[in-house]
Design an enzyme around this catalytic site. Structure first.
Site, PDB file in Angstrom:
ATOM      1  CE  LYS A 113      -3.564  -2.591   2.374  1.00  0.00           C
ATOM      2  NZ  LYS A 113      -2.803  -3.815   2.753  1.00  0.00           N
ATOM      3  CE  LYS A 192      -6.894 -17.867  -4.417  1.00  0.00           C
ATOM      4  NZ  LYS A 192      -7.757 -16.967  -3.690  1.00  0.00           N
ATOM      5  CE  LYS A 195     -13.844 -13.669   0.868  1.00  0.00           C
ATOM      6  NZ  LYS A 195     -13.442 -13.805   2.247  1.00  0.00           N
TER       7      LYS A 195
END
Ligand code: ATP
Ligand code: MG
Length: 323
Positions: A113, A192, A195
């Site tokens: 990040k 894959k 979510k």
């Protein structure tokens, strides 16, 4: 007896990939009488990202309901919600005083990040220390992790030795337990199942929504009559993970022979899911409409977890000089 500890993220209803890749193997492991297993829902970690109280609460319940629906036995596993044992935050502070800044600055979870630092809260930065506290608090010997979590476990081990070297043996040194053959379940688009890729199969959906979910599996545009290649088809791949051997063979032949459309293959997959997970779907719905029962199960776990947690904290406080 080895103590095995697993944390579960609570970021939404577990999907078929989570169930086959994580929930079932973990439940099998916890049913092995050689293991003393601790399993917790990491809802404190979730707060680094989820700031909606309703969502946070709901996520814990959907995850708990899914695990219980798949047969997690709270008599064999200490199953608890991380936030029910606030001792972990006290330990996090002690450990953070033994965690060199550069080690955290190097953690992948933070380094990922770096290009948007203004969005990074201190919780994200301290994430690996909270994880270390989760493990150390419960004297865990083994922590099953995927390769992506190995670095975090190394951090836990470094903090453990820093503390033990300074004050004498206070903590159990945990070891990673890497699952060798990780099964990767493909999603409805062939990537894959994840979510964050928006490609999941949610087996807990109401019947009609589940059918729609299955119908969205991506296929090529072959007509009903044309022979089809089962090995490159997402419908067949998912079907192969769920159906009995002879049924899979039958489906394979239908692909190769031609005459079966993808719609029909999807319908067969849908029916298979409904039959295979009939019991789990009913149990899941039962728990989701009886939240007090979930709370009761989680409370049993929290009470057991707190006994271990307070014993560890007693040792730590003594070592540090607070008692
Ligand atoms: P996210 O997109 O937020 O990373 P996810 O859908 O990948 O979510 P995780 O919470 O990362 O799910 O994973 C929970 C557990 O399920 C982990 O143990 C992970 O290895 C396993 N898992 C996730 N996706 C799959 C998959 N497609 N096949 C097998 N196991 C999976
Ligand atoms: Mg993931």
């Amino acid at each position: 007896m080895a103590r095995i500890l697993t944390g579960i993220q609570s970021t939404g209803i577990p999907h078929l990939g989570n169930i086959l890749g994580a929930i079932k193997p973990a439940i099998d492991m916890s049913n092995d009488s050689k293991n003393d297993s601790f399993l917790f829902i990491a809802d404190m970690h979730s707060l680094t990202a989820i700031k909606d109280a309703g969502v946070l609460r709901e996520n814990t319940y959907t995850v708990a309901a899914a695990w219980l629906a798949f047969g997690l036995d709270v008599n064999k596993t200490v199953f608890y919600r991380q936030s029910d044992v606030p001792e972990v935050t006290e330990l996090t502070w002690y450990l953070s005083c033994f965690t060199p800044y550069p080690m955290l600055a190097n953690a992948v979870s933070f380094k990922d990040k770096l290009d948007r630092l203004s969005e990074v809260n201190a919780g994200v930065f301290l994430y690996p220390v909270l994880m270390a506290a989760d493990i150390i608090l419960y004297d865990a010997n083994y922590v099953p992790v995927g390769k992506d979590q190995l670095q975090h476990l190394e951090i836990t081990r470094d903090i453990t030795s820093a503390f033990n070297n300074h004050y004498g043996e206070t903590f159990v040194m945990p070891e990673p337990k890497i699952s060798e053959q990780v099964m990767i379940i493909p999603g409805i688009d062939g990537q894959k199942m994840s979510k964050s890729y928006n490609n999941i199969i949610n087996i807990f959906l109401p019947e009609n929504d589940l059918r729609k979910n299955v119908m969205k599996i991506v296929t090529d545009a072959k007509t009903v009559e044309e022979p089809k290649n089962p090995d490159t088809c997402n419908v067949f791949k998912i079907y192969s993970l769920l159906a009995d051997k002879d049924k899979i063979e039958e489906m394979r032949n239908n692909y190769l022979r031609g005459g079966m459309g993808y719609g029909q293959a999807k319908e067969t997959l849908f029916v298979t899911i409904m039959e295979k997970y009939n019991k789990e779907r009913a149990l899941y719905n039962h728990y989701m409409s009886n939240i007090d029962e979930l709370d009761k199960q989680l409370k049993i776990g929290a009470d057991k977890a707190r006994i271990v947690a307070s014993a560890t904290l007693k040792r730590v406080r003594k070592a540090i000089g607070y008692s």
